[in-house]
Scaffold this motif. Structure first.
Motif, PDB file in Angstrom:
ATOM      1  N   THR A  26       0.858  -1.182   0.000  1.00  0.00           N
ATOM      2  CA  THR A  26       0.000   0.000   0.000  1.00  0.00           C
ATOM      3  C   THR A  26       0.899   1.237   0.000  1.00  0.00           C
ATOM      4  N   PRO A  27       0.353   2.421  -0.267  1.00  0.00           N
ATOM      5  CA  PRO A  27       1.185   3.635  -0.291  1.00  0.00           C
ATOM      6  C   PRO A  27       1.994   3.853   0.980  1.00  0.00           C
ATOM      7  N   ILE A  28       1.397   3.653   2.156  1.00  0.00           N
ATOM      8  CA  ILE A  28       2.142   3.857   3.399  1.00  0.00           C
ATOM      9  C   ILE A  28       3.249   2.826   3.533  1.00  0.00           C
ATOM     10  N   GLN A  29       2.996   1.594   3.093  1.00  0.00           N
ATOM     11  CA  GLN A  29       4.017   0.549   3.148  1.00  0.00           C
ATOM     12  C   GLN A  29       5.159   0.829   2.175  1.00  0.00           C
ATOM     13  N   ALA A  30       4.808   1.254   0.973  1.00  0.00           N
ATOM     14  CA  ALA A  30       5.823   1.514  -0.050  1.00  0.00           C
ATOM     15  C   ALA A  30       6.780   2.621   0.372  1.00  0.00           C
ATOM     16  N   GLN A  31       6.289   3.597   1.125  1.00  0.00           N
ATOM     17  CA  GLN A  31       7.139   4.701   1.551  1.00  0.00           C
ATOM     18  C   GLN A  31       7.845   4.435   2.876  1.00  0.00           C
ATOM     19  N   ALA A  32       7.153   3.776   3.799  1.00  0.00           N
ATOM     20  CA  ALA A  32       7.697   3.613   5.149  1.00  0.00           C
ATOM     21  C   ALA A  32       8.719   2.483   5.267  1.00  0.00           C
ATOM     22  N   ILE A  33       8.460   1.363   4.611  1.00  0.00           N
ATOM     23  CA  ILE A  33       9.330   0.199   4.805  1.00  0.00           C
ATOM     24  C   ILE A  33      10.782   0.481   4.390  1.00  0.00           C
ATOM     25  N   PRO A  34      11.046   1.027   3.188  1.00  0.00           N
ATOM     26  CA  PRO A  34      12.451   1.300   2.826  1.00  0.00           C
ATOM     27  C   PRO A  34      13.134   2.269   3.796  1.00  0.00           C
ATOM     28  N   LYS A  35      12.420   3.305   4.246  1.00  0.00           N
ATOM     29  CA  LYS A  35      13.010   4.269   5.187  1.00  0.00           C
ATOM     30  C   LYS A  35      13.297   3.613   6.536  1.00  0.00           C
ATOM     31  N   SER A  55       3.505  -1.926   7.669  1.00  0.00           N
ATOM     32  CA  SER A  55       4.555  -0.964   7.336  1.00  0.00           C
ATOM     33  C   SER A  55       5.618  -0.883   8.421  1.00  0.00           C
ATOM     34  N   TYR A  56       5.305  -1.355   9.644  1.00  0.00           N
ATOM     35  CA  TYR A  56       6.366  -1.413  10.649  1.00  0.00           C
ATOM     36  C   TYR A  56       6.736  -2.844  11.054  1.00  0.00           C
ATOM     37  N   THR A  57       5.797  -3.801  10.957  1.00  0.00           N
ATOM     38  CA  THR A  57       6.157  -5.175  11.334  1.00  0.00           C
ATOM     39  C   THR A  57       7.159  -5.791  10.361  1.00  0.00           C
ATOM     40  N   LEU A  58       6.992  -5.533   9.071  1.00  0.00           N
ATOM     41  CA  LEU A  58       7.891  -6.147   8.088  1.00  0.00           C
ATOM     42  C   LEU A  58       9.337  -5.674   8.243  1.00  0.00           C
ATOM     43  N   PRO A  59       9.610  -4.361   8.322  1.00  0.00           N
ATOM     44  CA  PRO A  59      11.010  -3.959   8.523  1.00  0.00           C
ATOM     45  C   PRO A  59      11.551  -4.372   9.894  1.00  0.00           C
ATOM     46  N   MET A  60      10.703  -4.378  10.937  1.00  0.00           N
ATOM     47  CA  MET A  60      11.170  -4.792  12.261  1.00  0.00           C
ATOM     48  C   MET A  60      11.648  -6.232  12.256  1.00  0.00           C
ATOM     49  N   ILE A  61      10.887  -7.107  11.627  1.00  0.00           N
ATOM     50  CA  ILE A  61      11.283  -8.524  11.569  1.00  0.00           C
ATOM     51  C   ILE A  61      12.611  -8.674  10.843  1.00  0.00           C
ATOM     52  N   THR A  62      12.754  -7.936   9.737  1.00  0.00           N
ATOM     53  CA  THR A  62      14.020  -7.991   8.978  1.00  0.00           C
ATOM     54  C   THR A  62      15.184  -7.494   9.823  1.00  0.00           C
ATOM     55  N   LEU A  63      14.988  -6.393  10.530  1.00  0.00           N
ATOM     56  CA  LEU A  63      16.068  -5.820  11.346  1.00  0.00           C
ATOM     57  C   LEU A  63      16.425  -6.705  12.539  1.00  0.00           C
ATOM     58  N   LEU A  64      15.458  -7.477  13.037  1.00  0.00           N
ATOM     59  CA  LEU A  64      15.687  -8.284  14.234  1.00  0.00           C
ATOM     60  C   LEU A  64      16.211  -9.688  13.940  1.00  0.00           C
ATOM     61  N   THR A  65      16.359 -10.026  12.664  1.00  0.00           N
ATOM     62  CA  THR A  65      16.861 -11.367  12.344  1.00  0.00           C
ATOM     63  C   THR A  65      18.298 -11.557  12.813  1.00  0.00           C
ATOM     64  N   GLN A  66      19.012 -10.441  13.002  1.00  0.00           N
ATOM     65  CA  GLN A  66      20.375 -10.512  13.529  1.00  0.00           C
ATOM     66  C   GLN A  66      20.360 -10.155  15.013  1.00  0.00           C
ATOM     67  N   GLY A  67      20.917 -11.020  15.836  1.00  0.00           N
ATOM     68  CA  GLY A  67      20.990 -10.740  17.264  1.00  0.00           C
ATOM     69  C   GLY A  67      20.136 -11.701  18.075  1.00  0.00           C
ATOM     70  N   ARG A  68      20.246 -11.558  19.384  1.00  0.00           N
ATOM     71  CA  ARG A  68      19.533 -12.465  20.282  1.00  0.00           C
ATOM     72  C   ARG A  68      19.093 -11.718  21.536  1.00  0.00           C
ATOM     73  N   ALA A  69      17.880 -12.004  22.001  1.00  0.00           N
ATOM     74  CA  ALA A  69      17.328 -11.309  23.161  1.00  0.00           C
ATOM     75  C   ALA A  69      17.830 -11.924  24.466  1.00  0.00           C
ATOM     76  N   ARG A  70      17.976 -11.070  25.483  1.00  0.00           N
ATOM     77  CA  ARG A  70      18.341 -11.526  26.818  1.00  0.00           C
ATOM     78  C   ARG A  70      17.131 -11.485  27.742  1.00  0.00           C
ATOM     79  N   ALA A  71      17.198 -12.207  28.825  1.00  0.00           N
ATOM     80  CA  ALA A  71      16.072 -12.288  29.761  1.00  0.00           C
ATOM     81  C   ALA A  71      15.649 -10.897  30.235  1.00  0.00           C
ATOM     82  N   ARG A  72      14.362 -10.627  30.193  1.00  0.00           N
ATOM     83  CA  ARG A  72      13.738  -9.397  30.665  1.00  0.00           C
ATOM     84  C   ARG A  72      14.157  -8.153  29.883  1.00  0.00           C
ATOM     85  N   MET A  73      14.884  -8.345  28.779  1.00  0.00           N
ATOM     86  CA  MET A  73      15.372  -7.201  28.003  1.00  0.00           C
ATOM     87  C   MET A  73      14.923  -7.319  26.545  1.00  0.00           C
ATOM     88  N   PRO A  74      13.719  -6.876  26.240  1.00  0.00           N
ATOM     89  CA  PRO A  74      13.226  -6.973  24.861  1.00  0.00           C
ATOM     90  C   PRO A  74      14.057  -6.134  23.900  1.00  0.00           C
TER      91      PRO A  74
END
Length: 452
Positions: A26-35, A55-74
């Protein structure tokens, strides 16, 4: 035309998007995801139903594929104003992260702390929460927000309406200033602008439509009635509602019916059910389990009419809602935009009908000023036989043709092109008034033919 495959998302995320049946953003996705993928803070302004969640879940998932979460620290945080919206966001993450190993936790009221503590203790990549429950966990020492790399505030204007802005400010202060912030709102009030200036760093502003607009796919109308002519005002109003429902039932349609007060939600739901229809209430006094089950029954068609308070006005993505009925005119004009945004979603058409007492005309004027558009009226005549007589309508009546104090509906009006302008009274809205008393259809026709 830009396609999802042209955006540098993680291949596993793109696979999940394709499996969900989406090809073009959608327009908001096309503009927001690349930024967002480039690391920018974002101020996104888009009306409800335009695809803000992806528009925010898709880039967040991509950005979070690297790294690992610690206990109580999202590692990331999504703040939502209501339990329903938070639960829906969690479902979106489940859909788009199905091929990516990310831990998720949902912190909302109505659920035991112990169960949520267990998830947090294991370490979560994505934490989705309502403001109050998030701060409850923090104050109990169960949550540390110093490792948040991406923070999302969704439906910020609703946060303002619900009095959550002080909580949002505190949450911002608890997270690192180096975080990336994605901030979304349907409207931009002065208080929201102040918040973005304080906590966002050189945000990219993305606005896909003018503020407080309603979708062109939604055909709107307002039914006026003079409540001063009836002793049983609320009973007459419910009678008008049932006549609309009678017409809708013939079309096999479903609807969300909005009331301003929680007590009226229960009363209207009982009234609709009493007259032979499948209806359920949805408001903040219900437990989270009850609310979830009610929404599920409405989604899968087991419930035809959902009677709701404004807890359901924003964020809920329920496909194929044919009609939104405002049993009460909302006190806040912006709530009108969000209420009717429950229909006409994802490129589909929808209808919105507001039942308005004469005393509430000022509220309708404020709504029309906000959306910069005139809403065509269906007016009640000056004089009605039996008006003001107590018990003019019998207590028990069949579901159809229930108003025995008025003549039955006359001949069906001429069918018009459904592609006409949404606010000129053409197309499907004529179907809404099929079966209503003839004085309403006649008045509607007179106004429609001369309305510009």
């Amino acid at each position: 035309m830009l396609k999802f495959e042209d955006i540098p998302l993680n291949p596993k995320v793109l696979s999940a998007v394709a499996e969900a049946g989406y090809e073009t953003p959608t327009p908001i996705q096309a503009q927001a995801i690349p930024k967002a993928l480039a690391g920018h803070d974002i101020l996104g302004i888009a009306q409800t139903g335009t695809g803000k969640t992806a528009s925010y879940t898709l880039p967040m998932i991509t950005l979070l594929t690297q790294g690992r979460a610690r206990a109580r620290m999202p590692r990331s945080l999504v703040i939502c104003p209501t339990r329903e919206l938070a639960a829906q966001v969690a479902e979106s993450f489940d859909t788009y992260a199905r091929h990516v190993k990310l831990a998720k936790a949902l912190l909302i009221g109505g659920v035991r702390f112990k169960n949520q503590d267990t998830l947090i203790d294991k370490g979560v990549d994505v934490l989705i929460a309502t403001p109050g429950r998030l701060l409850d966990h923090f104050e109990r020492g169960k949550l540390i927000l110093s490792d948040v790399k991406v923070m999302v505030v969704d439906e910020a204007d609703r946060m303002l309406d619900m009095g959550f802005i002080p909580d949002i400010e505190r949450i911002f202060q608890l997270t690192p200033f180096t975080r990336q912030t994605l901030f979304f709102s349907a409207t931009l009030a002065p208080e929201i602008e102040r918040l973005t200036r304080t906590f966002l760093s050189n945000p990219v502003r993305i606005e896909v439509t003018r503020q407080a607009t309603t979708s062109e796919a939604i055909e709107q109308s307002v039914l006026y009635y003079d409540e001063t002519r009836f002793i049983d005002t609320e009973g007459k109003k419910r009678n008008l509602l049932r006549q609309v429902i009678d017409a809708e039932a013939k079309l096999g349609a479903n609807a969300i019916i909005f009331c301003n007060k929680k007590k009226d939600v229960d009363i209207v739901a009982r009234s609709v059910t009493k007259h032979g229809y499948s209806a359920e209430p949805l408001h903040g006094d219900l437990s989270q389990e009850q609310r979830t089950q009610t929404l599920n029954r409405f989604r899968d068609g087991r419930t035809t009419f959902l009677v709701a308070s404004d807890v359901a006005a924003r964020g809920l993505d329920i496909p194929d809602v044919s009609l939104v009925i405002n049993f009460d005119v909302p006190g806040n004009p912006e709530d009108y935009v969000h209420r009717i945004g429950r229909t006409g979603r994802a490129g589909k058409s929808g209808r919105a009908l507001t039942i308005c007492a004469v005393r509430d005309k000022k509220k309708m004027t404020a709504i029309e000023k906000l959306i910069q558009s005139k809403i065509p009226p269906i007016s009640q005549p000056t004089v009605q036989s039996g008006a003001g007589q107590k018990n003019a309508t019998p207590k028990h009546r069949p579901a159809h043709n229930s108003d025995e104090t008025t003549p039955s509906a006359g001949k069906r009006t001429e069918k018009h092109n459904s592609n006409s302008h949404r606010n000129r009274g053409h197309g499907p809205i004529t179907e809404v008034i099929e079966g209503l008393p003839s004085f309403i259809t006649k008045s509607f026709e007179e106004r429609r033919t001369g309305y510009r």
